[in-house]
Every structure is written in structure tokens, then in C-alpha cells.
Design an enzyme around this catalytic site. Structure first.
Site, PDB file in Angstrom:
ATOM      1  N   ASP A  72      -1.799   5.903  -5.123  1.00 28.59           N
ATOM      2  CA  ASP A  72      -2.350   4.889  -6.027  1.00 28.59           C
ATOM      3  C   ASP A  72      -2.574   5.416  -7.434  1.00 28.59           C
ATOM      4  OD1 ASP A  72      -4.491   6.598  -5.332  1.00 28.59           O
ATOM      5  OD2 ASP A  72      -5.945   5.040  -5.833  1.00 28.59           O
ATOM      6  N   ASP A  81       0.545  10.466  -8.510  1.00 33.56           N
ATOM      7  CA  ASP A  81       1.422  10.210  -7.359  1.00 33.56           C
ATOM      8  C   ASP A  81       2.782   9.651  -7.788  1.00 33.56           C
ATOM      9  OD1 ASP A  81      -0.663  10.859  -5.498  1.00 33.56           O
ATOM     10  OD2 ASP A  81      -1.520   8.880  -5.851  1.00 33.56           O
ATOM     11  N   ASP A 113      -1.311  10.343  -0.318  1.00 36.56           N
ATOM     12  CA  ASP A 113      -2.427  10.755  -1.166  1.00 36.56           C
ATOM     13  C   ASP A 113      -3.727  10.434  -0.429  1.00 36.56           C
ATOM     14  OD1 ASP A 113      -3.895  11.360  -3.636  1.00 36.56           O
ATOM     15  OD2 ASP A 113      -4.182   9.199  -3.762  1.00 36.56           O
TER      16      ASP A 113
END
Length: 705
Positions: free
Chosen positions: A663, A667, A347
Site C-alpha cells: 500500500d 512497495d 508488505d
């Protein structure tokens, strides 16, 4: 009785009144209140709350109950090789080979105990990360504003929220005053979403499109508002992602697959040895029991009871070393999986970058450009200069980090740059509270520049008299203010001025002159547009500034450029991974331009690879096409949680061992399906940490090396 029939009818109506966020967005808040049976002024009564709770339950996610320690210990025996060793120990006892039985049993208990103790220690570390105060909220019930635990909310409740609050449930907004909500954990967007209470005219399915809905788990970073709770717990968007994550099975680690295969092979060969020896004995006319005993002895001898000890102790030592480097590993085999990874999907927001806007450049109307470097946290803590009238330094502060043509910037040497900072500071609603900046990340970044220039308390020198709030439609904000008097004897200045910031083209429409007083020309405007495009190609967000006594005849003073900066050490980590033949894929909900610019800065793009692919484009591919395309792409942008999961599974379908780092809530599903999910411990959401196999307690991407 009539009131009982009425309550039954209300319950029946409410049972069929479940609202999806996309439906609520297309309805007026009055229609939503009617459908939920809620009084917008007085809220729900205690009796209403109790009835609804029977239907909807508490506003919390149903996490599986923690197993008792004895059950966790027994679970360590659920391994093919351990089961085979147990069987061989039992057979050794039956054949009166007590020495073998004892040595095998000791080996089993060493392996199981070491694995159990290490995983128990990891669980304790994770619990320490999750020890947070339960979220609270302000809710109207029976006409009284109350402070409640967020878990007490039910659909139909009226909730108030303001700067710094966490949104406790999915809420259809009734009022929104300058409301800005940080939805980065869902969307990956670093820029807060502007919210309003108006009914939307067109259908929308993406979270970023629903401007009149505030979603559970997001944060208010500007303004205030109130609204009606439409969904709680697992029925919320946050809960939906959590349920999807729970429904996905985590893949077995490569070591687990190898050990499982070895256990099955040893079992098969052992049975073959016993069968062959018994067959030979039967052909030679010997006693079958005697031959069986010999066969079993040979089979037991062939089983390497020391192998599990070596593997487990080696992995445990790896876990201990990882812990010292601020990485908490949930299961022992994860250590070996990390060493097998050949693709890292990461990410962007909050993982590769800080999820914190920083001003990098100031560009003035006189075409001067100042470069700003980051500073220590001690300087950041002084942002805003609360109290104390503030000073304007005529010389640069010691260790100045704002340079123009190699020279430190000060009010005496570079007044044009100081003027841009002044406009950005006065036209700003961010606040300093307990040493932290609350409000829009963009405005917080602008405030941080004042400390880097030593302009402590600059905003305190002005008295605000009027404000035109920012909206996503008009794309600008302006305040009217006058400078305070410098002493008790000096009369206050009567002259007021407007201070405006916003998108360049919109601000230029309000400008008739430059800061030096000359008229602004079309050539000047074209130059600033070209400069903005140049900054944008580098992944920078540009905010233009202007000031003057008349809102429609302002003087253009310049621009500030900012970005979500990469985390320290990420560039070096990316380079080392690539040298080790590990591919890195950036997966973001952000725009194509931002994703590509960050990828170039981090050095993700390699020759022979296509640069980017959108989530919409990804949906058009067949599974076979996707497997080919994902290997050749560096950046995936505008993706949702399902897209992230599809990318990970496509790479696994190509035979890759995939690590996913993240985070945010968006995700979590990809973290669960990846061969190893790596979650951020400081900035990561609870759902993200639940899904991950390894937690980086200091959020340092380079730890995975």
C-alpha cells in the site's frame, strides 16, 4: 544592465545548486537557504518563482499521457494469436473462401471488443478511486503567507505545515515544534518519526535517519513547523521511487506467454504444411498455385479461431466476479496469473496490519492487567468527548470491551486501571476533528480507550498549565494540569500535578513511589522491566505512565501496551493459502522484533524455514545465494524499495510465480516487477495504485483467495 546580469548569475548559481536530501541534512538551514538563494523571512518573489520554474518545472510527477480510445482498441490486436487469425482471414479472402474469412473476422472482433470493454471498465473504476482534491499548502512569498496548490512550489520556497497536513515537497526544516511525521509509506514504521531543525553530524542515506528533512507525500501527525523546499516533483525522494517504478518492465502473465508460444507454433506449423504440400505438388508436376491454395486452406483450418473467444470470455467473467468482490483488475490475463501464484510477498504495515495503533492491555503498578478488545466505529467516533463536561462512570458501559480477570472495568471496581487511562488521556495531544482522530497514532490509540471505558470528555475535566514536549532524545512527555471545578459555586482546585508518559526505564528514573504510596524498589523496577520484555516479545509497544506534584518524585501508575493489529480475516487467509501450497513472505521496513511477532501471530512461520533476514544481510548475498535463501525465509525486515525488488526477482529466478501486495510508496517498484502486483485501494498511495495490476478497493487481503 546590471539587474539582468545579476539574474543570469542567480540562475546559473541555482542550476548548480541542486541539493540531495542527504546533503541538506548535513547542512544548517541557513547554509541551505544561502545555497538556494532564498530569503527565509520573506520567501521568494514572483520573479524568482518564474525563473526557477523554467529550470525545475512544476511540482508534479510526469505520468504518461492517456492514450485515445481508438488507440487502446487497436492495441488489443497486438497479440501473436490475433495476428495469426488476421493473416488467415486475409488469406481466406484472397483464396475466395469468404465463409471462413467472415467467421474468423467475427471471432477476432468478439475477442478484441470483450477485452477492450472490460479493461475500459476497470480504468473507469480506478479513476473513481483517484478523484481526490489536489493537495494545497501554505507558502510565504513576497513576505505574505499564501495558500497555493502544491504543484506551484519550487526549490527555495518557505512552507508552513501543521497537524493533518500532507508534506508537499522534500523540505529542509527550519523550525519544528513537537513535530511528528508519519513516514510509514516510505519506511514501514508504524511509529511517527520525531523531527527537528538541527544540523545532523553524521552522514545518513536512509529516510528514517534524516530527522531534519520532511519528505514529500508524508503526513504531519503532531506539532507544526516550517522549512525550505529543496526538491520537487521527480527530483524528490517520492519522485525517485516513481521513476524507478516506471523504468521497470512488468513481466508477461503466464497466459500471455502460453498464448504467444501457441501463436508462434501454429504459425510455424502452418508454414510447414504449406511448404510440404507445395513440395509434393511440385514433385508430382501439379500447378504450384493450386497446391498453394490447398496448403493455405489446410493451414487455416488448423488454426482454432474459437480458442481466443473461449479464453477471453472466461477471463472477462472472472474479472466481473472479482469486481463484485471489491477487486479491480486492470488487464484480463491478470485473473489467470492470480490462479498460478505460488508465492505471495506481502508488505506488513497497512496490508497485513491496519497501520493503526490499538491498545491491547493496561498493566497497573498493583500488577492488575486489563485486556481491551476492539469496538465498533460508532464508539471510536466519540473519542475525546468534545463539548459537554465529561463524566466518569462508576459502572461499566453496556457491552464493555475492557475486562480484568473476566470482569468489566469501571472506576469503582478498578481505580488503578482508570488512573493509567487518566494519565494517558491528560498527557496527550491527539485531537478529534470531524469524527477522526488527528495526531500521533500512539496518542490516538490511548484516546480510543476512554470511549471503550465510557469516560467521555475525561480530558475536558483538566486545565493544562505547562508542558514538556516529547523528543526522540529524552523519550518522555509530561504536562502539568489541575482538575476543573465541578460547579459555579465550587472553588477551583489549586493543586497541580504532573502527568508523564514515555519509555519505561526513563519514566522509572522520575519515580520515587508507587501509586499506593509506598516507595518503589529495585525489585519492583525489575518486575516491570521483565513484564515490558514479555509484552515486547509479543510485538507490543509499551508506554509507561506516572503522575505526581513533583516532576522528579512521581508515582508510577502502570503501562499501556499497543500494537498495529492484523487486518480482519488475514489469519484465515494465510492459513488457506498455506494449505494450498502457497508460500507467504512478509516484507517490512519495521524492526525484527515487530516483524517476527506479527509473523508468529499470523501463522506465517513454518517448520524447516528460517524466521527472518535483514535488508543489510540481504545485500551481502550473491544472486545465487539469494535465490536459495529467500525460499527458506519467512520475514524480511528493515528493507528498502530496492531490497523488495531484489527479493521478488530472486523468487522469480527460482521459477516461482510471485504476487506482491502493498500500500505504500516503498512497495511500488516490487509491485511493478512482480508477476501480479496487488495494491490497496483505500489506504494505498497513488504511486502504489499506478504500479499494481489489481486494486483491492476494500483493502481486504483475503480477496486474493
Amino acid at each position: 544592465p546590471h539587474h539582468i546580469r545579476h539574474n543570469i548569475m542567480m540562475d546559473r548559481e541555482f542550476l548548480f545548486g541542486e541539493l540531495k536530501a542527504s546533503e541538506a541534512a548535513l547542512s544548517s538551514w541557513l547554509d541551505v537557504a544561502k545555497r538556494l538563494g532564498s530569503d527565509c523571512a520573506k520567501g521568494l518573489s514572483d520573479a524568482d518563482v518564474q525563473r526557477r520554474r523554467k529550470t525545475w518545472g512544476y511540482n508534479e510527477l510526469q505520468i504518461s499521457k492517456e492514450e485515445p480510445l481508438w488507440k487502446k482498441y487497436i492495441g488489443q490486436f497486438n497479440d501473436p494469436l490475433i495476428m495469426l487469425l488476421l493473416a488467415s482471414a486475409f488469406i481466406s479472402v484472397c483464396t475466395k473462401q469468404f465463409d471462413d474469412a467472415f467467421s474468423i473476422t467475427v471471432a477476432i472482433f468478439i475477442v478484441v471488443t470483450v477485452a477492450f470493454v472490460q479493461e475500459y471498465r476497470s480504468e473507469q473504476s480506478l479513476q473513481a478511486l483517484s478523484q481526490l482534491l489536489p493537495p494545497r499548502c501554505h507558502c510565504v512569498r513576497d513576505g505574505i503567507m499564501q495558500e497555493l496548490l502544491a504543484r506551484e512550489l519550487v526549490p527555495g520556497d518557505v512552507v508552513h505545515f501543521s497537524l493533518g497536513d500532507r508534506i508537499p515537497a522534500d523540505i529542509r526544516l527550519m523550525e519544528a515544534t513537537d513535530l511528528q511525521v508519519d513516514e510509514s509509506s516510505f519506511t514501514g514504521e508504524t511509529v511517527p518519526a520525531g523531527k527537528h531543525a538541527l544540523q545532523q553530524s553524521s552522514s545518513c542515506t536512509e529516510i528514517s535517519q534524516m530527522r531534519n528533512i520532511a519528505f514529500m507525500g508524508t503526513f504531519v501527525c503532531g506539532g507544526h513547523g516550517k522549512g525550505l523546499v529543496i526538491n520537487v516533483g521527480e527530483r524528490s525522494e517520492f519522485g525517485g521511487v516513481f521513476k524507478m517504478m516506471q523504468n521497470e518492465e512488468s513481466p508477461k502473465a503466464p497466459l500471455q506467454k502460453s498464448m504467444s508460444s501457441l501463436g508462434k507454433q501454429l504459425s510455424f506449423y502452418s508454414l510447414c504444411i504449406i511448404a510440404v504440400i507445395m513440395l509434393l505438388g511440385w514433385v508430382q508436376g501439379k500447378k504450384l498455385l493450386s497446391m498453394f491454395t490447398i496448403g493455405v486452406s489446410l493451414a487455416v483450418a488448423a488454426i482454432p479461431e474459437g480458442l481466443p473467444i473461449v479464453v477471453t470470455v472466461t477471463l472477462a467473467l472472472g474479472v466481473i466476479r472479482m469486481t463484485k468482490k471489491h477487486a479491480v483488475v486492470k488487464k484480463l490475463p491478470v485473473v489467470e496469473t492470480l490462479g498460478c501464484v505460488n508465492v505471495v510477498c506481502s508488505d506488513k504495515t497497512g496490508t497485513l496490519t491496519l497501520n493503526k495503533m490499538e491498545v491491547t492491555d493496561v498493566y497497573t503498578s498493583a500488577r492488575q492487567q486489563a485486556t481491551i478488545t476492539s469496538t465498533s466505529s460508532s464508539m471510536e467516533a466519540r473519542v475525546g468527548g468534545e463539548g459537554g463536561g465529561g463524566t466518569l462512570l462508576s459502572s461499566p458501559p453496556a457491552g464493555s470491551c475492557v475486562l480484568c480477570e473476566g470482569r468489566p472495568v469501571s472506576s469503582r471496581s478498578h481505580p488503578g486501571i482508570i488512573k493509567v487511562v487518566e494519565v494517558a488521556t491528560v498527557c496527550n495531544n491527539a485531537q478529534l476533528r470531524d469524527g477522526k482522530i488527528l495526531g500521533s497514532p500512539t496518542e490516538g490509540a490511548m484516546l480510543a480507550v476512554t470511549s471503550k471505558l465510557g469516560l467521555y470528555g475525561l480530558r475536558d475535566q483538566f486545565v493544562r498549565t505547562d508542558e514538556r514536549t516529547f523528543s526522540s532524545e529524552q523519550k518522555w512527555m509530561a504536562v502539568r494540569a489541575r482538575r476543573r471545578c465541578n460547579s459555579l459555586t465550587e472553588p477551583p482546585e489549586e493543586e497541580h500535578a504532573w502527568y508523564m508518559k514515555g519509555m519505561l526505564d526513563v519514566v522509572l528514573k522520575h519515580c520515587s513511589s508507587m501509586q499506593d504510596g509506598r516507595a518503589i524498589t529495585s525489585k519492583d523496577k525489575d518486575h516491570f522491566r521483565a513484564k515490558t520484555k514479555e509484552f515486547g516479545a509479543e510485538g507490543l509497544r509499551v508506554v509507561a505512565m506516572a503522575t505526581g506534584p513533583d516532576l522528579n518524585k512521581l508515582a508510577f501508575v502502570g503501562m499501556m501496551c499497543m500494537w498495529d493489529a492484523p487486518r480482519p480475516g488475514v489469519c484465515e487467509a494465510v492459513s488457506r493459502l498455506q494449505r494450498g501450497q502457497v508460500d507467504i513472505k512478509m516484507i517490512t521496513g519495521d524492526s525484527q522484533e515487530t516483524g517476527e511477532a506479527i509473523a508468529h501471530r499470523l501463522g506465517l512461520w513454518q517448520a524447516g524455514y528460517s524466521l527472518s533476514m535483514s535488508g543489510e544481510e540481504l545485500e551481502t548475498y550473491s544472486p545465487q545465494q539469494l535465490q536459495h535463501s529467500v525460499q527458506q525465509t519467512c520475514v524480511f525486515y528493515r528493507v528498502n524499495p530496492r531490497h523488495k525488488m531484489a527479493i521478488v526477482k530472486a523468487l522469480q529466478g527460482c521459477g516461482k510465480v510471485v504476487a506482491m501486495t502493498g500500500d505504500g510508496t516503498n512497495d511500488a517498484i516490487a509491485l511493478k516487477v512482480a508477476d501480479i502486483g496487488i495494491a490497496m485501494g483505500e489506504s494505498g498511495t497513488d504511486v502504489c495504485k499506478e504500479a499494481g495490476d489489481m486494486i483491492l478497493t476494500d483493502d481486504n487481503f483475503s480477496t486474493i483467495l
